[in-house]
Every structure is written in C-alpha cells, then in structure tokens.
Design a protein around this motif. Structure first.
Motif, PDB file in Angstrom:
ATOM      1  N   UNK A 197       0.844  -1.194   0.000  1.00  0.00           N
ATOM      2  CA  UNK A 197       0.000   0.000   0.000  1.00  0.00           C
ATOM      3  C   UNK A 197       0.874   1.237   0.000  1.00  0.00           C
ATOM      4  N   UNK A 198       0.320   2.353  -0.450  1.00  0.00           N
ATOM      5  CA  UNK A 198       1.002   3.629  -0.328  1.00  0.00           C
ATOM      6  C   UNK A 198      -0.032   4.741  -0.322  1.00  0.00           C
ATOM      7  N   UNK A 199       0.391   5.885   0.158  1.00  0.00           N
ATOM      8  CA  UNK A 199      -0.437   7.085   0.130  1.00  0.00           C
ATOM      9  C   UNK A 199       0.079   7.981  -0.987  1.00  0.00           C
ATOM     10  N   UNK A 200      -0.820   8.447  -1.822  1.00  0.00           N
ATOM     11  CA  UNK A 200      -0.464   9.283  -2.967  1.00  0.00           C
ATOM     12  C   UNK A 200      -1.220  10.596  -2.849  1.00  0.00           C
ATOM     13  N   UNK A 201      -0.530  11.620  -2.355  1.00  0.00           N
ATOM     14  CA  UNK A 201      -1.149  12.929  -2.173  1.00  0.00           C
ATOM     15  C   UNK A 201      -0.975  13.776  -3.432  1.00  0.00           C
ATOM     16  N   UNK A 202      -1.865  14.738  -3.657  1.00  0.00           N
ATOM     17  CA  UNK A 202      -1.675  15.640  -4.794  1.00  0.00           C
ATOM     18  C   UNK A 202      -0.424  16.482  -4.604  1.00  0.00           C
ATOM     19  N   UNK A 203       0.147  16.973  -5.695  1.00  0.00           N
ATOM     20  CA  UNK A 203       1.331  17.814  -5.598  1.00  0.00           C
ATOM     21  C   UNK A 203       1.049  19.085  -4.827  1.00  0.00           C
ATOM     22  N   UNK A 204       2.076  19.688  -4.233  1.00  0.00           N
ATOM     23  CA  UNK A 204       1.874  20.886  -3.425  1.00  0.00           C
ATOM     24  C   UNK A 204       1.341  22.077  -4.214  1.00  0.00           C
ATOM     25  N   UNK A 205       1.471  22.030  -5.539  1.00  0.00           N
ATOM     26  CA  UNK A 205       0.958  23.135  -6.352  1.00  0.00           C
ATOM     27  C   UNK A 205      -0.450  22.866  -6.870  1.00  0.00           C
ATOM     28  N   UNK A 206      -0.957  21.652  -6.652  1.00  0.00           N
ATOM     29  CA  UNK A 206      -2.340  21.300  -7.000  1.00  0.00           C
ATOM     30  C   UNK A 206      -3.179  21.380  -5.728  1.00  0.00           C
ATOM     31  N   UNK A 207      -4.164  22.229  -5.702  1.00  0.00           N
ATOM     32  CA  UNK A 207      -4.964  22.437  -4.505  1.00  0.00           C
ATOM     33  C   UNK A 207      -6.354  21.813  -4.660  1.00  0.00           C
ATOM     34  N   UNK A 208      -6.860  21.242  -3.551  1.00  0.00           N
ATOM     35  CA  UNK A 208      -8.220  20.745  -3.510  1.00  0.00           C
ATOM     36  C   UNK A 208      -8.454  19.439  -4.240  1.00  0.00           C
ATOM     37  N   UNK A 209      -7.383  18.707  -4.573  1.00  0.00           N
ATOM     38  CA  UNK A 209      -7.534  17.429  -5.267  1.00  0.00           C
ATOM     39  C   UNK A 209      -7.460  16.272  -4.282  1.00  0.00           C
TER      40      UNK A 209
END
Length: 605
Positions: free
Chosen positions: A389-401
């Motif tokens: 498993x892994x956590x995949x967060x949106x990039x720091x320049x992409x907001x609200x995703x």
C-alpha cells in the motif's frame, strides 16, 4: 511508500510515503512570506532568486516529476535520460551549487538556512548518484517508473479538463518509444541485478493497463485531428512496450549479472544523502537492535495477558527462556491472524478502518484533522510489486484534489495457500494499523499539513524520513491513546508492525553491507519479527531492489520520538500533544532534525 523518479536533472530516486493550475511554481521563501520575518537580508534575497531558478529550471528538466508536483507547464514533455540529457543536468546542478556556495548561510533566516541545507544536499546527492552510484546504468526501475508515471500523473487527478489532459498524454505517448530506447542504450546487462531485471520484466506491460484504464475510456472526448493523433500514439506505445518487453525477456533478464549489494562505502555515502540524518550507520544499527529486543519483550508482556487462562496456551513465565517467549508471542498472534477479511474484501475493510481511525483521531483531539478528501483505490498495475500500500497525495501546487490510499489487490494467479499467508499478515487488526500509517493520522494527514508551508522548494524536496517516520510515530501514538478500546490483539499487532520497521533498518544494512544470505534475512523477518512467509519473501525482493530506503521508517520514527521527548523536557507542564503534533507538521516535512531545531529554537546544523 511508493517509488517515484525525481528530477532527471538530479538522476536520483526519492522514496517517500506521500508525494504533494497551470501557473509556474511560486518562488516565495519562508523568510519572505512569514509574518514574523521583520527584515529580509541580501542573502535571503539571493537565496530566493536561486530557489526560483531551481524550481523553474529543475522542473523543466524533469517534466514528469513536475506534473506530480502540480506544475503543469511541461505536461506535454518527457524527461531526457540520454547521455546528453544527463550531462546537461550535471552542468546545471554544478552551476547551482557554485551559486549556492556564494551565499553566506549565516545571514539567512532560520527557515532559509534549512531550505539551503536541503537544496545543497539534494544537488550533491544527484551529482553523486550520476557519477558514483550510476543508477542510470543498472537500475531499470528508473525507466519503468518514469514511463508509467508519465501517463498516470496526467490522468489520475482532474487538475484540468479531460480533453486538455488527453492532448498532453498524447504528446507524452509519442515520446515514450524514445525513453524506452534510452533505457536499452543506457542499461548494461552485466551490471543489472537479476532481481531488478525480472521485476521490471513483470511490470513493463503495466503501462498498457494505463491506456485501457485512463486513455481509451475517455478518448471519445477528442475529435478530428486530435483524436487521430491520440489513436496513433496509443498504437505507437503498444508497439514500443512490446519491443521493450522482447528486449527485457530475451536480452536483459538472461544476461543480468549485476550485484544488488552496493557495499559499505557506497551505502554510507547514500545514507548520508538519502536520509539527511545526524545518525550514522553504526548508530542506526545499535539503536535498531536494542529497540528490537525491547519490542519483543513488550510483545511478550501483551501475549501473556492474551493467553492467560486460555486452554492449550503455552507456558508464559515471568522470566521466560527465548523459546518460551517465541512460542507465547506466536500463539497470541495466531488469535489475531484468525480474524481476517476474505480474498475480495480487503479494500472494503480498509475503507471501514479509515472511517474508524478518522473518528478516533477527531474524538481524542490528537492533531488537527483537515477536511481534504482521501480515496481508497486499487494500486495501478505498473506500480505493483514493490509495496502492499502507499499514500499518494496531490502535488503541493495542486490544490483541492484527492489523496489516494492505494492498495495492491491479491493477484489472480495466487494459490489458496499464498492468499492465506497474505491475509494472515494483513488480518483485520493489521489493516487497522495500515490505515493509521498510510492515511489517518499518518501519511495523508501529514501531507495535507505539510503542503500549507509557504516554501515551495521544501515541498518539492520533502523528506522521506520525515514522512515515513511520522507515519510510524502515529501508530504508537494512536495505540497509546487507546485505539480499539485498548484491544490487546490490536496492540500486539501494532507492535509487530513496528517491529517490521525496526527490522527494515537492520535488514537494509545486513543485505547491502554485511552480505546477508536470504536465510539470514528470512530469520530476521519470519522468526524474530513474526512476518508471514509471503510478506518476508516480498521484503527480501524489496531489500534487493532498493538501498537505504528501508531505513527511513526506523530512523525517521526515532527522530520524531526524540524530538517529542525534547519538547516535553523544554516545555514542561505547557506541553500539549496536539499542539506539538500540529507544530511539527507545520514545517513542511524537512528532515526531522531541522523541524526539531526550528521548533525548539536550536542551532540549524
């Protein structure tokens, strides 16, 4: 955890649990944006300009990484890993280091001192990787990860309308044959380890699953010339992937003869760069071995309570022999293994555990919980084979995703015995622990908090040990707070999961420095840390595929625990766990030692 290719300009792999429109990235430094900054020095101004250059030029040299960070200026481009492309990146990195050396670090704000240290370490790491480790010549994962990420990073999140993303994906697909050709030209089969070659040979066609999952179902949103170009690009990719598969199967795998062990000298050098920690290899090993002994003692104490008055249970004396300790812990764990989901129920149960963990963290008020969405998904095929498993967060320049908590499904070709081994390891209690680690309050929550820090440079170069260490730290924090009503089987499972993190650090050194055999590695994992055979087999492969990354969990966690104890000692009765956790997460995920120094007003070093 997942593996992503950082800038080809740096030619290095950054492994972290979570990653973070269209305008170019902000180049504000913390000193320039912080409300507490009264004066911006000439050094701060110079560093702001250098940061801007790094972000604009570095991300241009690594378009796929830029897309993942949320900078969409280069969505139609692909990284150049040819000798010419790599040499261009080397010259760029050397130039930045020279300009960084001209800035007087003592005149920088404390926040910028941290960012300057992070930037220097990353540039030096990239140059060392290119010249000494030379991953480009022996690690085919670098290329397969980039090929899959080129499409996935465009299509997985709705940062722009689908037609716009399809046009960018078309342009990248047209360039994929060149990337695969660069892989074949750069890789020397005599230096490629057999495990690396076999793993990539299994993953290669996973790129095609991205076409079937993301591209073709949406292709109807393009018309005319754009649709024709997309169809042609898809056909081109299919042919290129099959050509590459033929080379993998007939040339690379049969002739792969490299040693996956990198040796003590390179390991020490990489450890310094990759972890950016104050702990040496020797200190890590000593602390890990002592911690493993302590955790096994604690597991025995819990097991004694679980087995008390249970018919047929092994003896549990107050002062056990090693054999008695082993038997008691194994017997208690069997009770946890019996409570497991069905073969097709893992993802649904993970959703349930995420809801339970989120409610618990809110009720106990352990840390501020954001409202950003998190979704559980099946791990894309091209990324399977490295982690469960892994956590995949949106990039720091992409907001609200959305943030994704990705879980690898059980392979269809596994036997019933293999499935049972897997589900015994990932039983109900373990999935609770996994959801805490990957999502709440682990990677997901940390990623959301860290993205609020004003330094874009720090967000792009976020620390893997900070992220992985935080996730391990939260497992114990939540257990200590009484998760699952202080269930002893949950506590036992949490301790087992933590023992895995401790063992990872020992295993990493054992394999790459001490030339451990598979038998030695399996003894550590199966007997000493109670991992199921299937889990241990996968970790043995993972230890061959990477170096130093397995140490990030233990080292990061130790630094987080050390920082909390230092804060308790300094703040005394004023210490608040929630305040401490929020403050730790407010620094944007630098190496833990820097966050501690900022928080406790210690010298930056």
């Amino acid at each position: 955890m997942r593996q992503t290719l950082i800038a080809a300009a740096l030619a290095t792999v950054l492994l972290a649990g979570c990653g973070q429109g269209n305008p170019a990235p902000s180049t504000d430094t913390a000193a320039a944006t912080s409300p507490t900054a009264d004066v911006v020095s000439e050094a701060d101004t110079a560093f702001a300009a250098l940061s801007k250059r790094f972000l604009e030029e570095g991300l241009a040299l690594s378009p796929v990484y830029a897309t993942g960070m949320g900078d969409h200026r280069f969505d139609a481009e692909l990284d150049d890993l040819s000798p010419e492309g790599r040499q261009k990146a080397v010259a760029w990195a050397q130039s930045l280091l020279a300009d960084l050396a001209k800035i007087d670090a003592a005149q920088l704000s404390r926040e910028n001192q941290v960012d300057a240290a992070i930037l220097r370490n990353q540039l030096e790491y990239g140059l060392w990787d290119e010249a000494v480790l030379q991953r480009w010549a022996w690690d085919p994962q670098s290329y397969s990860s980039l090929a899959g990420g080129a499409i996935y990073s465009l299509m997985a999140r709705e940062f722009a309308p689908m037609p716009e993303r399809l046009v960018s994906a078309t342009a990248r697909m047209e360039k994929l044959p060149a990337l695969l050709a660069q892989a074949r030209a750069n890789l020397d089969p005599a230096r490629v380890p057999k495990t690396h070659a076999e793993t990539v040979a299994r993953q290669n066609r996973g790129v095609l699953s991205l076409l079937d999952t993301f591209i073709l179902p949406n292709a109807g949103q393009l018309e005319g010339e754009q649709r024709a170009r997309l169809d042609a690009a898809v056909a081109t990719v299919r042919a290129a992937v099959e050509e590459h598969q033929k080379w993998l199967d007939e040339t690379l795998v049969p002739n792969a003869a490299g040693d996956f062990r990198i040796g003590a000298e390179k390991y020490d050098q990489q450890l310094k760069f990759a972890l950016n920690s104050s702990l040496s290899r020797q200190e890590i090993r000593q602390r890990a071995e002592a911690e493993l002994a302590r955790v096994r003692d604690e597991m025995y104490t819990v097991a004694r309570g679980v087995l008390k008055d249970r018919a047929g249970a092994p003896e549990t004396p107050e002062s056990p022999s090693e054999a008695q300790r082993q038997a008691a812990i194994e017997a208690a764990l069997e009770l946890a293994y019996a409570e497991k989901p069905g073969r097709t129920e893992v993802v649904d149960f993970a959703k349930h555990t995420l809801d339970v963990a989120t409610q618990f963290v809110r009720e106990k008020d352990l840390v501020t919980v954001p409202n950003d969405p998190v979704k559980i998904i099946l791990m894309p095929e091209f990324q399977r084979g490295f982690s469960v498993a892994y956590c995949d967060s949106p990039g720091p320049l992409d907001k609200g995703l959305d943030t994704y908590y990705a879980i690898s499904p059980i392979p269809d070709d596994w036997t019933d015995a293999q499935v049972d081994s897997f589900l015994r390891e990932y039983n109900n209690y373990m999935i609770h622990v996994l959801s805490i680690h990957e999502a709440m309050p682990g990677h997901y929550l940390e990623g959301v908090h860290s993205a609020e820090h004003p330094s874009t440079l720090r967000a792009v170069l976020r620390s893997g040990p900070f992220a992985e260490g935080w996730a391990v730290y939260t497992e114990r924090m939540v257990a200590d707070a009484g998760y699952m009503d202080n269930s002893p089987l949950f506590r036992l499972t949490q301790l087992k999961f933590y023992a895995r993190a401790v063992a990872n650090a020992i295993l990493d050194q054992g394999v790459h420095v001490d030339n451990w055999s598979k038998e030695q590695a399996m003894d550590l994992m199966v007997r000493q840390t109670f991992q199921q055979e299937r889990e241990a087999e996968g970790k043995w492969v993972r230890a061959q595929l990477s170096s130093t990354q397995l140490a990030t969990y233990f080292v990061g966690a130790q630094e987080h625990f050390d920082a909390r104890e230092a804060a308790k000692a300094k703040w005394g009765e004023a210490f608040s766990l929630k305040d401490y956790n929020n403050r730790m997460l407010s620094y944007g995920a630098p190496p833990v030692r820097f966050a501690r120094q900022l928080m406790l007003d210690e010298p930056i070093r």
